[in-house]
Design a protein around this motif. Sequence first.
Motif, PDB file in Angstrom:
ATOM      1  N   UNK A   1       0.815  -1.212   0.000  1.00  0.00           N
ATOM      2  CA  UNK A   1       0.000   0.000   0.000  1.00  0.00           C
ATOM      3  C   UNK A   1       0.840   1.250   0.000  1.00  0.00           C
ATOM      4  N   UNK A   2       1.932   1.246   0.776  1.00  0.00           N
ATOM      5  CA  UNK A   2       2.815   2.410   0.832  1.00  0.00           C
ATOM      6  C   UNK A   2       3.554   2.581  -0.495  1.00  0.00           C
ATOM      7  N   UNK A   3       3.950   1.477  -1.092  1.00  0.00           N
ATOM      8  CA  UNK A   3       4.635   1.527  -2.390  1.00  0.00           C
ATOM      9  C   UNK A   3       3.711   2.123  -3.445  1.00  0.00           C
ATOM     10  N   UNK A   4       2.453   1.692  -3.435  1.00  0.00           N
ATOM     11  CA  UNK A   4       1.464   2.208  -4.383  1.00  0.00           C
ATOM     12  C   UNK A   4       1.257   3.706  -4.183  1.00  0.00           C
ATOM     13  N   UNK A   5       1.146   4.133  -2.928  1.00  0.00           N
ATOM     14  CA  UNK A   5       0.949   5.558  -2.633  1.00  0.00           C
ATOM     15  C   UNK A   5       2.131   6.379  -3.134  1.00  0.00           C
ATOM     16  N   UNK A   6       3.334   5.881  -2.904  1.00  0.00           N
ATOM     17  CA  UNK A   6       4.533   6.600  -3.341  1.00  0.00           C
ATOM     18  C   UNK A   6       4.606   6.682  -4.858  1.00  0.00           C
ATOM     19  N   UNK A   7       4.221   5.590  -5.520  1.00  0.00           N
ATOM     20  CA  UNK A   7       4.220   5.582  -6.988  1.00  0.00           C
ATOM     21  C   UNK A   7       3.208   6.597  -7.525  1.00  0.00           C
ATOM     22  N   UNK A   8       2.079   6.720  -6.856  1.00  0.00           N
ATOM     23  CA  UNK A   8       1.062   7.683  -7.286  1.00  0.00           C
ATOM     24  C   UNK A   8       1.595   9.107  -7.196  1.00  0.00           C
ATOM     25  N   UNK A   9       2.268   9.413  -6.093  1.00  0.00           N
ATOM     26  CA  UNK A   9       2.860  10.752  -5.920  1.00  0.00           C
ATOM     27  C   UNK A   9       3.874  11.024  -7.025  1.00  0.00           C
ATOM     28  N   UNK A  10       4.720  10.040  -7.313  1.00  0.00           N
ATOM     29  CA  UNK A  10       5.745  10.207  -8.343  1.00  0.00           C
ATOM     30  C   UNK A  10       5.137  10.312  -9.734  1.00  0.00           C
TER      31      UNK A  10
END
Length: 221
Positions: free
Chosen positions: A186-195
């Motif tokens: 979930x955190x990886x997905x959130x970070x990818x969305x920001x990027x």
Amino acid sequence: MRITTQMLNNTAKKGGLSFTCGTLLDQVNQAGTGNDLLQVLNKKNNTASNAAQKQKQEKLKKSADRLQQQAEKFVTKNGSSILDKYQGDGDNKEIYAGIEGMVAGWNDTQKQLQALPGTLNDFYGQMLRQAAAENKEALSDIGITIGKDGSLKLDSDKMKKADIDSLKKVLSGSESFAEKTAFLAGRISDNATVNMNSASGQYNAAGDIYSAFVNRYDFRS
């Protein structure tokens, strides 16, 4: 298409620009806009890099989302999880498919993280590997081993021979491998969305500058 000095000068004439002080390149550089031709063209080159980065971030997000979905099947919610459907020697296809999906998603997410090196991605990749290492023996009991490259390998036959206690030990309960994996995904997905959003913003800004420049001087005329 190669843009020559003569083409630039012809364009200057069409645009009503004086080039007594040099070529169109000189005129643009002296225009005082803060975005000379070289800067604009450099930004155009950067748009390709930003677009490529956005595509990689999209792949990472999709992979992380799939991993989270598969891992969450084993996380107890409202007092139950997919493991409550375990039937001993009966039909456990849904559970086995969930494990296979989680292993595949885990490996693909690690692969996408490695394709996008960075402080947070490196950190999340390390945390995933740590979660696996902490559960090495329990994972092995249900047919999942950790390769030298950090990837997971599933022995389907051994997985199907595992009893419910072995499955629950690694996949269910607080701070289980599945729960940690779901959280990190979930955190990886959130970070990818920001990027992704960041790359899109840079792409649009540079793209607009270049488009405005091309439209103004019509290089292809």
